[in-house]
Design an enzyme around this catalytic site. Structure first.
Site, PDB file in Angstrom:
ATOM      1  N   GLU A  95      -2.651  -8.404   4.492  1.00 50.08           N
ATOM      2  CA  GLU A  95      -2.156  -8.989   5.930  1.00 50.08           C
ATOM      3  C   GLU A  95      -3.730  -8.601   6.451  1.00 50.08           C
ATOM      4  O   GLU A  95      -3.750  -8.780   7.797  1.00 50.08           O
ATOM      5  CB  GLU A  95      -1.281  -7.903   6.450  1.00 50.08           C
ATOM      6  CG  GLU A  95      -1.676  -6.602   6.834  1.00 50.08           C
ATOM      7  CD  GLU A  95      -1.274  -5.712   5.415  1.00 50.08           C
ATOM      8  OE1 GLU A  95      -0.910  -6.334   4.388  1.00 50.08           O
ATOM      9  OE2 GLU A  95      -1.324  -4.490   5.695  1.00 50.08           O
ATOM     10  N   HIS A 129      -3.920  -4.963   0.658  1.00 52.54           N
ATOM     11  CA  HIS A 129      -3.433  -5.473   1.852  1.00 52.54           C
ATOM     12  C   HIS A 129      -3.654  -6.941   2.366  1.00 52.54           C
ATOM     13  O   HIS A 129      -4.754  -7.464   2.651  1.00 52.54           O
ATOM     14  CB  HIS A 129      -4.118  -4.668   2.973  1.00 52.54           C
ATOM     15  CG  HIS A 129      -3.543  -3.349   3.140  1.00 52.54           C
ATOM     16  ND1 HIS A 129      -2.593  -2.762   3.874  1.00 52.54           N
ATOM     17  CD2 HIS A 129      -4.069  -2.172   2.727  1.00 52.54           C
ATOM     18  CE1 HIS A 129      -2.645  -1.325   3.717  1.00 52.54           C
ATOM     19  NE2 HIS A 129      -3.508  -1.056   3.118  1.00 52.54           N
ATOM     20  N   CYS A 133       0.989  -1.229   0.299  1.00 50.99           N
ATOM     21  CA  CYS A 133      -0.037  -0.104  -0.061  1.00 50.99           C
ATOM     22  C   CYS A 133       0.759   1.229  -0.164  1.00 50.99           C
ATOM     23  O   CYS A 133       1.471   1.613  -0.930  1.00 50.99           O
ATOM     24  CB  CYS A 133      -0.957   0.051   1.508  1.00 50.99           C
ATOM     25  SG  CYS A 133      -2.361   1.199   0.992  1.00 50.99           S
TER      26      CYS A 133
END
Lengths: 769, 145, 256
Positions: C210, C208, C82
């Site tokens: 994660e 993302h 990002c």
């Protein structure tokens, strides 16, 4: 009476403070001299409605605030509710609730952004990590050009601030109503995570005489001067420009860094076993904050205003002392710890490099005098008794309770029959109209402007269930849910009953994801309290909030009151008691989103369908003027909530959704439209319609749930145990269609009806989930 | 017809401050960086008092922190560079709102680099600042006087 | 893991990295001296320096980036997610076709002109051998993630876009859950979700992984499949495969 008393009134008027003549006389009388400008502005802020709750306090006492789930009750910047134990530690969820209505009307983007900024500080100063926010919003009609502007800018302001500081937005709600055309409501709930043993209090600790008072954050400027008393004034269009100066300038980027630096300070305090005092600067600025800190600890304060970092030269002392510049916090720490504190903010997190003039600096000392003394350029500009300053004033406002009028059952049925005859339509056509109603339509296009998943703790982002769910302790199965309740259409009809329904709605939302309601938080948005009818609506709502909370067995841990939400033309906002419910979950593997999961499941409704259409979406669409709000039977509702959470926990149901705006059929449609497997549904509307006397009953907004039953035997057993009479409404299908009796429509068409209204306004954005 | 306005901050301009720090690190002999938002409006006759209208649109001008000034020219003044998005179509709405008489809106960022005597830095230094930092040619263009 | 003023995704990214067996530490912008001893670097999401001037531009010129650039040139692995991806583009490390800190491509403002946060899937769009930083990743691997950004639209002159595609710099594209390429939600050229340099040791990805790397975060039916199973609900899955591949690469390099 002393000689300065009448002069004080003249001086107060000259400075433009909002204090009344009586209040000015009391101050001068107490001081025995003419108050300084700094003192007058300090009292102006401290005795404002915003800070002192002077009109509301006597009524707010009625709200229940105690319970086994409460770790820290109402009284400080935020309350704390018990989340649970993990690895031998007790975790708490910090809950704060604020309104930023007036600023958001005047300067929508920055007003809404600073609303987030302020509430985040309230949570931070309890020693907590900020883990989530949720916004209940009330906008005017989108047909109105200025309302459209406000509705766009408020959402962008919330997004800009929340996204930048990295706190997920996990919920909230939005209503559009003409009563908000001139007065938008922007409420915000913020949540934090703290271990019980690490809670920091907003007071000068015991034995803190001689400790340092340290101001952290942005350089003080003129912005936000007069904010507290501004929010207690009626908005006048002509004053709007002038009032812009009272709205602070937000800097979420600086806040991001201050938050992280503060977390590092918390760690140092823990490592060294130091007890400190910490509080955010909000209404009343530096003087208000440091005064409240020292007053709460029974201490005094000596402050040197010259030591405050300022953005402009030659700021007058009253601006330095009272101005509400954003992104500032105040510590009280032992001098031995001060160098560590300063190094963390100024060096490790280099605040001065992040924003010009930003820093942490010692600005004064705690004293034992019980007085607040501020000096500027060698002169004493403030010397007042702290208890007198922060004790505030109390008013008993006259009030007239709202009248009770509801139509008879016969009148009600006749009104429905007549309205339906004038506007004939099939059930499906009505469902499409209901789904496209501004208060039912999909909020996804708003939620997509918010970051709902930053921090990586989000189990249910907004829009996928009745409540957002966070898993805030990494590795632990503990969950926290936040649900919102409140409906302005109900508020206009009956504030007390609307307040009760708001509590039930918030509690029901939390139950629908499988959480246990642990605490409530309220924000009371009303008109001018000096108008007896408006005050009466407020009193009635507080009675309703108190009654509902007692009946449902959930205490309040925080709250906020916002009065004077009226325009200069005398239009008051719809009485708007807005309630948040914090739910806790011991095992997040049991929670569920509201979307249908399995073809073949039974669609079951837990509430009896009755024709109560007051304030409903269908009543508005059909032009039915009903004053009968949905009945709230507490015992039955509590049992329904228990049934839903138990059934989710044991796997008897796969999803649940509280029946809300638009009624049962809209609830079923939304469960289908949010299905991760794109499941359709089939409903046979006849039996219920015949039983209730009319098919419009499918849009009746009764307090109850629609659930997706996957294990009928277990569900029946649970239903019997909880004495809930549920009935089958239809079934979940594997087809991409909705079938209602003889009618059929593709889900794509239904989705378009539901998503188009706000998508057209807030813009499309697509993902592939 | 085009009308051009410059909006500057009356509070500390942290973006200009950061630009200064980075440019100084890059060896540009700059002592102060001045930044402005340039708003250009394609207007027709019905626009009326455009300055009055836009001064109440918070997205453009918030009196709490901005100063609004009309520009005589549609081009940068000497010593100034405007950074714009390449091939950008003019917007029709500002903050979700149409402005009466305005057909299109363009927004650029104006930069001026001043040395320690308060004069514009030499043109080749400005060019270097543009190339190394102020403009990303992958999607931006730099417009100079 | 580098933390700039304005970074906001460092904690969850660190959790993902630790979950796949790597040791990681947060290093602040004020501590460039701490950087040298690491085997690999991650630039997490957020708004470094408030996206002042341009997203990623100020951080790309920050002193701490000197060490990262040096490490990247020495062949160490550098991953940007990002805002980290924006910084790597501004630093000229991806696609890496021009001089350092002279970007040839950018993650420019979204076509919508605003921040948006949507759940997406991304697909490996190059041969796995082109991305040694993701060792052992399956050809065409589909990874769930959240695209939460205001500036994620790949923009570059036409010849540069052609080069990116031709020379294998287009590491990830947006796709549906079945792996069919779809138009990017942000209007990104080539439907680009990620770029890689020629050596394959520097990777920039906008969405993302994660944020969808534990079962409890999944919005699809995979979460419902383990309802009631606490251990599995809290276990890493989904987007974690991205970090598993990164860990294989880093661990192999560290051993060698």
């Amino acid at each position: 009476m002393t000689a300065g008393v009448d002069d004080a009134v003249a001086r107060g008027r000259e400075l433009g403070v909002a204090l009344s003549d009586d209040e000015l006389r009391r101050i001068a009388d107490h001081l025995g001299r003419l108050p300084t400008a700094t003192e007058l502005f300090a009292f102006d802020a401290q005795w404002s409605e915003h800070c002192s709750y002077k009109s509301s306090r006597e009524h707010l006492k009625k709200l229940p605030t105690e319970g086994p789930s409460v770790l820290l009750g109402v009284g400080e910047d935020a309350g704390i509710v018990r989340l649970g134990e993990w690895n031998g530690e007790t975790y708490g969820i910090v809950v704060a609730h604020e309104s930023h209505n007036h600023p958001s009307q005047v300067v929508p983007f920055e007003g809404a952004a600073t609303g987030i900024g302020g509430i985040v500080r309230d949570v931070l100063c309890m020693g907590a990590e900020v883990i989530g926010i949720a916004d209940p919003l009330r906008f005017g009609r989108l047909e109105n050009e200025h309302c459209r502007y406000v509705a766009q800018q408020v959402v962008d302001g919330i997004a800009a601030y929340g996204n930048a500081i990295g706190v997920p937005n996990v919920g909230g709600d939005v209503f559009f109503d003409e009563s908000f055309d001139d007065n938008v409501l922007v409420n915000v709930v913020a949540l934090g995570l703290v271990k019980e043993k690490d809670i920091i209090h907003s007071r000068a600790p015991e034995g803190s005489v001689g400790w340092d008072i340290v101001l952290v954050g942005k350089a003080t400027d003129r912005s936000g001067f007069g904010g507290a008393s501004f929010s207690s004034l009626t908005l006048d269009e002509e004053d709007a420009d002038q009032n812009k100066g009272a709205v602070q300038v937000p800097d979420p980027f600086l806040k991001n860094v201050i938050m992280r630096a503060s977390y590092a300070v918390f760690a140092e305090l823990r490592a060294n076993g130091i007890v400190a005092g910490f509080k955010d600067l909000g209404a009343g600025g530096l003087a208000g904050c440091s005064a409240e800190l020292c007053a709460a600890g029974g201490m005094g304060a000596e402050v040197e205003l010259d030591r405050v970092s300022t953005a402009q030269r030659d700021l007058p002392p009253e601006v330095i002392a009272i101005g509400e510049t954003q992104e500032r916090l105040c510590w009280i720490v032992p001098p031995s710890f001060t160098p560590t504190l300063l190094a963390i903010y100024n060096e490790m997190y280099s605040l001065p490099r992040v924003a010009r003039g930003a820093c942490a600096a010692i600005i004064g000392k705690v004293s034992d005098t019980g007085r607040y003394v501020a000096k500027h350029c060698g002169e004493t500009v403030m010397d007042v008794d702290l208890e007198f300053l922060t004790g505030g004033v109390r008013y008993h406002r006259e009030f007239v309770m709202p009248p009770h009028s509801r139509e008879t059952e016969l009148e009600r049925e006749r009104a429905v029959v007549d309205a339906v005859r004038v506007r004939p339509a099939t059930l499906l056509a009505r469902l499409r109209a209901v789904l496209a109603h501004r208060d039912v339509a999909s909020r996804a296009s708003i939620f997509r402007r918010y970051d709902g998943v930053v921090r990586g703790c989000t189990a249910i982002p907004p829009g996928f269930a009745d409540a957002g769910v966070l898993v805030p302790v990494p590795g632990a199965p503990l969950g926290v849910a936040v649900g919102i309740g409140g409906n302005p259409r109900y508020g206009k009809i009956d504030p007390r009953h609307a307040a009760e329904l708001a509590v039930a709605e918030a509690v029901g939302h939390v139950a629908a994801v499988g959480a246990h309601a642990a605490a409530l938080t309220d924000c009371l948005n009303f008109g001018d309290p000096t108008v007896p009818e408006q005050m009466g609506a407020f009193v009635a709502a507080v009675d309703g909030l108190a009654h509902a909370a007692r009946e449902l067995g959930v205490p309040y841990v925080s709250g906020n009151v916002s009065f004077y939400n009226r325009s200069s033309s005398g239009k008051h906002v719809a009485p708007s008691p807005i309630v948040g419910c914090i739910g806790t979950i011991a095992d997040v593997s049991r929670i569920a989103t509201m979307g249908f999961k399995h073809a073949g499941s039974a669609i079951v409704v837990t509430a009896p369908l009755e024709l109560a259409l007051g304030g409903s979406v269908i009543a508005e669409l059909l032009g039915i003027a009903s004053a009968t709000l949905p009945e709230l039977r507490y015992h039955a509702f509590v049992r329904q909530c228990a049934l839903v959470t138990d059934a989710l926990a044991c796997g008897a149901i796969a999803s649940a959704h509280l029946i809300g705006d638009g009624g049962t059929l809209a609830a079923i449609a939304k469960m289908s439209l949010t299905s991760p497997r794109r499941c359709g549904f089939r409903v046979d509307p006849k039996p219920v319609a015949e039983h209730a006397g009319h098919e419009i009953v499918w849009f009746s907004e009764v307090p109850g749930f629609v659930v997706e039953v996957v294990d009928a035997a277990s569900f029946a057993e649970l239903g019997a145990r909880h004495h809930v009479d549920a009935y089958d409404a239809g079934e979940v299908t594997g087809e991409p269609d909705a079938v209602i009796g003889d009618e059929r429509v593709t889900l794509a068409e239904l989705r378009e009806a539901w998503e188009a209204p706000l998508r057209e306004f807030y813009g499309a954005s697509t993902g592939s989930a | 017809m085009t009308q051009t306005f410059a909006v500057t901050l009356t509070i500390p301009d942290n973006e200009a401050f950061t630009a200064f720090e980075t440019l100084a690190r890059l060896g540009i002999p700059v002592a102060r960086v001045v930044r402005a938002d340039i708003w250009q409006f394609e207007v027709d006759a019905s626009a009326g008092d455009l300055a009055g209208t836009i001064s109440s649109i918070e997205t453009i001008h918030n009196p709490n922190k901005h100063r609004l000034a009309a520009r005589e020219s549609d081009r940068p003044i000497p010593g100034e560079v405007w950074v714009a998005t390449r091939d950008e179509a003019p917007a029709t709405l500002v903050g979700g709102r149409a402005i009466p008489g305005v057909r299109g809106v363009r927004r650029r960022t104006a930069w001026r680099l001043l040395d320690d005597s308060g004069r514009d830095v030499a043109p080749h230094e400005l060019d270097r600042a543009i190339e190394t930092f102020l403009c990303n040619p992958a999607f931006q263009v730099a417009i100079t006087a | 893991m580098l933390v700039f003023p304005g970074t906001n995704s460092e904690d969850e990214t660190l959790r993902a990295v630790r979950a796949v067996g790597l040791e990681g530490e947060l290093v602040h912008w004020s501590q460039p001296e701490k950087l040298a001893r690491f085997d690999a670097y991650i630039l997490p999401g957020g708004f470094a320096y408030e996206d002042r001037i341009r997203a990623g531009a100020v951080a790309a010129h920050d002193a701490v980036m000197d060490s990262v650039i040096e490490a990247a040139q020495a062949g160490k692995y550098v991953l940007g997610i990002c805002n980290g991806a924006q910084i790597l583009a501004e630093a000229g490390l991806v696609p890496g076709t021009g001089p350092l800190r002279r970007p040839t491509a950018a993650f420019a403002p979204n076509a919508s002109g605003r921040f948006q946060s949507v759940h997406v899937h991304v697909k490996l769009a190059v041969d796995p051998s082109r991305v040694p930083i993701l060792a052992g990743i399956e050809p065409g691997a589909v990874i769930p993630a959240w695209a939460s950004h205001g500036d994620g639209r790949l923009a570059a002159p036409d010849d540069e876009l052609a080069r990116i595609e031709r020379d294998g710099h287009l590491a990830f594209v947006y796709c549906d859950r079945d792996g069919t390429t779809v138009a990017a939600p942000n209007g990104s050229a080539l439907s680009c979700a990620g770029l890689v340099n020629a050596e394959g040791n520097v990777l920039a990805i906008m969405p993302h992984p994660e944020r969808d790397a534990w079962t409890f975060q999944h919005l699809d039916a995979t979460r419902d499949a383990v309802r009631g199973n606490t251990e599995e609900m809290l276990a890493p899955s989904g987007g974690i495969v991205f970090f598993e591949a990164f860990a294989r690469a880093v661990l192999a390099e560290a051993i060698a």
